[in-house]
Scaffold this motif. Sequence first.
Motif, short mmCIF file in Angstrom:
data_model
loop_
_atom_site.label_atom_id
_atom_site.label_comp_id
_atom_site.label_asym_id
_atom_site.label_seq_id
_atom_site.Cartn_x
_atom_site.Cartn_y
_atom_site.Cartn_z
N GLN A 89 0.97 -1.36 0.02
CA GLN A 89 -0.12 -0.04 -0.09
C GLN A 89 1.06 1.32 -0.03
O GLN A 89 1.61 1.32 0.65
CB GLN A 89 -0.86 0.08 1.22
CG GLN A 89 -1.83 0.98 1.55
CD GLN A 89 -3.01 1.26 0.35
OE1 GLN A 89 -3.36 0.01 -0.04
NE2 GLN A 89 -3.27 2.35 -0.16
N GLU A 90 0.35 2.17 -0.71
CA GLU A 90 1.09 3.80 -0.75
C GLU A 90 0.84 4.48 0.37
O GLU A 90 -0.64 4.28 0.62
CB GLU A 90 0.88 4.34 -2.02
CG GLU A 90 1.53 3.45 -3.25
CD GLU A 90 3.17 3.56 -3.29
OE1 GLU A 90 3.67 4.68 -3.00
OE2 GLU A 90 3.76 2.66 -4.02
N VAL A 117 -3.37 0.59 6.94
CA VAL A 117 -2.48 1.59 6.49
C VAL A 117 -3.26 2.88 5.91
O VAL A 117 -2.53 4.07 6.39
CB VAL A 117 -1.84 0.89 5.44
CG1 VAL A 117 -0.77 1.88 4.59
CG2 VAL A 117 -0.92 -0.39 5.82
N LYS A 118 -4.25 2.86 5.40
CA LYS A 118 -5.03 4.28 5.09
C LYS A 118 -5.34 4.87 6.27
O LYS A 118 -5.22 6.19 6.21
CB LYS A 118 -6.07 3.90 4.22
CG LYS A 118 -5.90 3.41 2.72
CD LYS A 118 -6.98 3.14 1.98
CE LYS A 118 -6.78 2.54 0.74
NZ LYS A 118 -8.06 1.99 -0.16
N ARG A 152 -4.59 -3.05 4.05
CA ARG A 152 -4.88 -1.68 3.16
C ARG A 152 -5.86 -0.71 4.00
O ARG A 152 -5.40 0.56 4.17
CB ARG A 152 -5.37 -2.04 1.93
CG ARG A 152 -4.56 -2.68 0.91
CD ARG A 152 -4.97 -2.85 -0.28
NE ARG A 152 -6.12 -3.79 -0.45
CZ ARG A 152 -6.09 -5.14 -0.38
NH1 ARG A 152 -4.76 -5.56 -0.47
NH2 ARG A 152 -7.09 -5.72 -0.63
N THR A 153 -6.79 -1.07 4.70
CA THR A 153 -7.61 -0.19 5.60
C THR A 153 -6.76 0.48 6.61
O THR A 153 -6.92 1.51 6.99
CB THR A 153 -8.97 -0.76 6.01
OG1 THR A 153 -9.67 -1.25 4.94
CG2 THR A 153 -9.68 -0.02 6.97
N ARG A 188 -7.36 -6.61 2.51
CA ARG A 188 -8.22 -5.74 2.98
C ARG A 188 -8.07 -4.94 4.35
O ARG A 188 -8.03 -3.87 4.48
CB ARG A 188 -9.64 -6.05 2.76
CG ARG A 188 -10.11 -6.30 1.50
CD ARG A 188 -11.80 -6.35 1.26
NE ARG A 188 -12.26 -7.47 1.91
CZ ARG A 188 -12.34 -8.71 1.50
NH1 ARG A 188 -11.79 -8.95 0.26
NH2 ARG A 188 -12.64 -9.84 2.24
N ASP A 206 -2.36 6.39 7.95
CA ASP A 206 -1.84 7.63 7.02
C ASP A 206 -2.40 8.91 7.13
O ASP A 206 -1.98 9.96 7.53
CB ASP A 206 -2.07 7.35 5.35
CG ASP A 206 -0.97 8.08 4.62
OD1 ASP A 206 0.02 8.63 5.11
OD2 ASP A 206 -1.51 8.31 3.28
N ARG A 243 6.16 3.54 0.44
CA ARG A 243 5.42 2.27 -0.18
C ARG A 243 5.90 1.14 1.02
O ARG A 243 6.86 0.88 1.47
CB ARG A 243 6.13 1.75 -1.38
CG ARG A 243 5.59 0.30 -1.70
CD ARG A 243 4.34 0.45 -2.49
NE ARG A 243 3.96 -1.08 -3.02
CZ ARG A 243 2.76 -1.41 -3.59
NH1 ARG A 243 1.77 -0.45 -3.12
NH2 ARG A 243 2.51 -2.52 -3.82
N ARG A 260 5.09 -2.64 2.44
CA ARG A 260 4.95 -4.00 2.13
C ARG A 260 4.83 -4.65 3.29
O ARG A 260 5.96 -4.77 4.12
CB ARG A 260 6.09 -4.40 1.11
CG ARG A 260 5.70 -5.60 0.52
CD ARG A 260 6.77 -6.54 -0.15
NE ARG A 260 7.72 -6.84 0.93
CZ ARG A 260 9.17 -7.03 0.28
NH1 ARG A 260 9.47 -7.04 -0.85
NH2 ARG A 260 10.06 -7.59 1.34
#
Length: 159
Positions: free
Chosen positions: A24-25, A145-146, A142-143, A139, A149, A113, A115
């Motif tokens: 995920q970025e 990490v968002k 990614r959630t 999922r 952020d 980035r 990983r």
Amino acid sequence: MAHQLCPVGLGFVETAPIRLVFGQEMTAAPEAVFRALAEDVPGWSEWFSAVRSARPTADGREVRLRGGVRFEETVLKAKAPEVYTYRVDMTNVPGPRAWVEEWRLVPSGTGTRVRMTFALDGTALFRAVSRLASPGMGRAFRTAVKTLDRRLSLQADRA
């Protein structure tokens, strides 16, 4: 009932029978992401919704997930701001024999980035369930990490 897992090392990340890798970025810089992962252990529950609580221990962390799952972990490598790797030493999850999680942070423009690799071994049933759970784990990663952020962005705005 909690059970002891095999004390595998860093090389297990590359050699594990099951390797689940997610990326995920982020807009946050690697240094800020690393601090959130390695230094603000109690803060995990604020950005990773599966984590009910996390606390540092002498050699690692104790993590409790929603639903009652528990982990006692040893930090294998904490090299700022590039990598944060830990091994699960004890858990109440049935079936695992060895478990390592690695977060790799690579500069990407002005952000990072991320990983994450789950390196796993266990019974045939544990392996099968791990493969089936991979989309949901991706999922959740990614959630998380968002959410991290956004949290780091708010912290930077306040500074």
